[in-house]
Design a protein around this motif. Sequence first.
Motif, PDB file in Angstrom:
ATOM      1  N   ALA A  19       0.827  -1.206   0.000  1.00 55.76           N
ATOM      2  CA  ALA A  19       0.000   0.000   0.000  1.00 55.76           C
ATOM      3  C   ALA A  19       0.864   1.260   0.000  1.00 55.76           C
ATOM      4  CB  ALA A  19      -0.934  -0.010   1.208  1.00 55.76           C
ATOM      5  N   VAL A  20       1.942   1.248   0.787  1.00 56.96           N
ATOM      6  CA  VAL A  20       2.851   2.401   0.811  1.00 56.96           C
ATOM      7  C   VAL A  20       3.510   2.591  -0.544  1.00 56.96           C
ATOM      8  CG1 VAL A  20       4.947   3.373   1.831  1.00 56.96           C
ATOM      9  CG2 VAL A  20       3.302   2.188   3.291  1.00 56.96           C
ATOM     10  N   MET A  21       4.062   1.528  -1.098  1.00 57.62           N
ATOM     11  CA  MET A  21       4.813   1.637  -2.346  1.00 57.62           C
ATOM     12  C   MET A  21       3.922   2.073  -3.507  1.00 57.62           C
ATOM     13  SD  MET A  21       7.422  -1.609  -2.059  1.00 57.62           S
ATOM     14  CE  MET A  21       8.360  -1.083  -3.495  1.00 57.62           C
ATOM     15  N   LEU A  22       2.723   1.497  -3.592  1.00 58.33           N
ATOM     16  CA  LEU A  22       1.819   1.883  -4.675  1.00 58.33           C
ATOM     17  C   LEU A  22       1.325   3.309  -4.496  1.00 58.33           C
ATOM     18  CD1 LEU A  22      -0.217  -1.436  -5.035  1.00 58.33           C
ATOM     19  CD2 LEU A  22       1.564  -0.570  -6.570  1.00 58.33           C
ATOM     20  N   GLY A  23       1.011   3.682  -3.250  1.00 57.90           N
ATOM     21  CA  GLY A  23       0.558   5.050  -2.999  1.00 57.90           C
ATOM     22  C   GLY A  23       1.614   6.082  -3.336  1.00 57.90           C
ATOM     23  N   ARG A  24       2.844   5.798  -2.975  1.00 62.28           N
ATOM     24  CA  ARG A  24       3.926   6.730  -3.284  1.00 62.28           C
ATOM     25  C   ARG A  24       4.167   6.839  -4.788  1.00 62.28           C
ATOM     26  NH1 ARG A  24       8.505   5.219   1.357  1.00 62.28           N
ATOM     27  NH2 ARG A  24       7.452   6.269   3.115  1.00 62.28           N
ATOM     28  N   ALA A  25       3.870   5.771  -5.518  1.00 58.07           N
ATOM     29  CA  ALA A  25       4.049   5.780  -6.971  1.00 58.07           C
ATOM     30  C   ALA A  25       2.844   6.378  -7.700  1.00 58.07           C
ATOM     31  CB  ALA A  25       4.293   4.358  -7.468  1.00 58.07           C
TER      32      ALA A  25
END
Length: 396
Positions: A19-25
């Motif tokens: 969730a963090v990685m996709l949100g940041r991207a």
Amino acid sequence: MKYTDIAIIGGGLAGSTAAVMLGRAGVPAVLVDPHRAYPPDFRIEKLGGHEQIARLQSTGLADAVLRRATHDGVNWIARYGVLLDKPPSLQFGIMYDDLVNTIRAEIPDQVETIVAKAASISASADRQRITLSNGERISARLAVIANGLNVGLRHALGIERKIVSRCHSVSIGFDLVPLGRAAFPFPALTYFSERPADRIPYITLFPIGSRMRANLFVYREADDPWLRELRRAPVETLNAALPRLKRLTGAFGVAGEIKIRPADLQVNSGYRRPGIVLVGDAFRTTCPVTGTGSDKVFTDVERLCNVHIPAWLATEGMDEAKMAAFYDDPVKTACDAWSEAKAYNFRKVSIDNGLHWRAQRLARFSMWFAKGQKRRLGNAFRRPRGLTARQAHPAE
């Protein structure tokens, strides 16, 4: 119906990291988990080693996580009551719920978190339709299944779980406290079993905040009376199994609740399906003895979020061939194979009495002793004139 690109089912270590990685991207995503804050759970309690920390760094979460963790700096290695080495350590102690909640705090606002369970899912090569326990529905291009050992959703999809090694190991967690003094003499300690017959690979002691946490690993059945005896009389049972441990720890007590978790090695079949991808323990479990569980999670999520999802979203559809690119990713498959081999090898080298494995144990501890001797000699040569060893190297 709520529309998104990615629906993440499960908010443990794998799901929250995704969730963090996709949100940041900037990828539209929704995280579904039954807990607003992740509850206490006896799972990973320590991160460590250059490779594992490098995998954590690849997710972009190392700074946030390691700020919350406790770095021990030096880890004593011992067996038979003999200190073999005091190598520098890249170990960081953190309770699992603190680890997950620290990662959740990094989830960008544009990623919605829904507090519910995924009750059912309908998968296709176009869109995945997920019905939640609160009645909400989600339509997503891709569903990331990261709900660990919960098998109901996978079974509904026709994915079958197979246990390949039942109760492969048992993990035991508790706090150790020094008796008659303020602290233990070591920053951290890994103490290996004295006898294969005790079926103990090792116990590791490491700080989490002001506590000295103990993780003891054993190769026993889940209903073994020895485990009941450990709950009833932990200090006496530990002293009987590891009689020379107290030469290094001094007198000790056990504080708080004793957590015991048996671990099966599990794999899935029938998971190559359009529109869904399994990560972490939902795909394949690991043996906690080896400490490779977080390696697999960080590898799975990094490859999925940095490499495959961006490529998949660039074209229409989510067919089975796209999912296969993730499952056949050479970095992922190498990590999976390494973790599996280590699970069986560690068990053999710990409890097998065959000539080959006895020789392996001897070579292993001889190597640590040689490294310790070399380190001590090097420190002696580097000692400034006029200083004792303790003055020159107070951490030792």
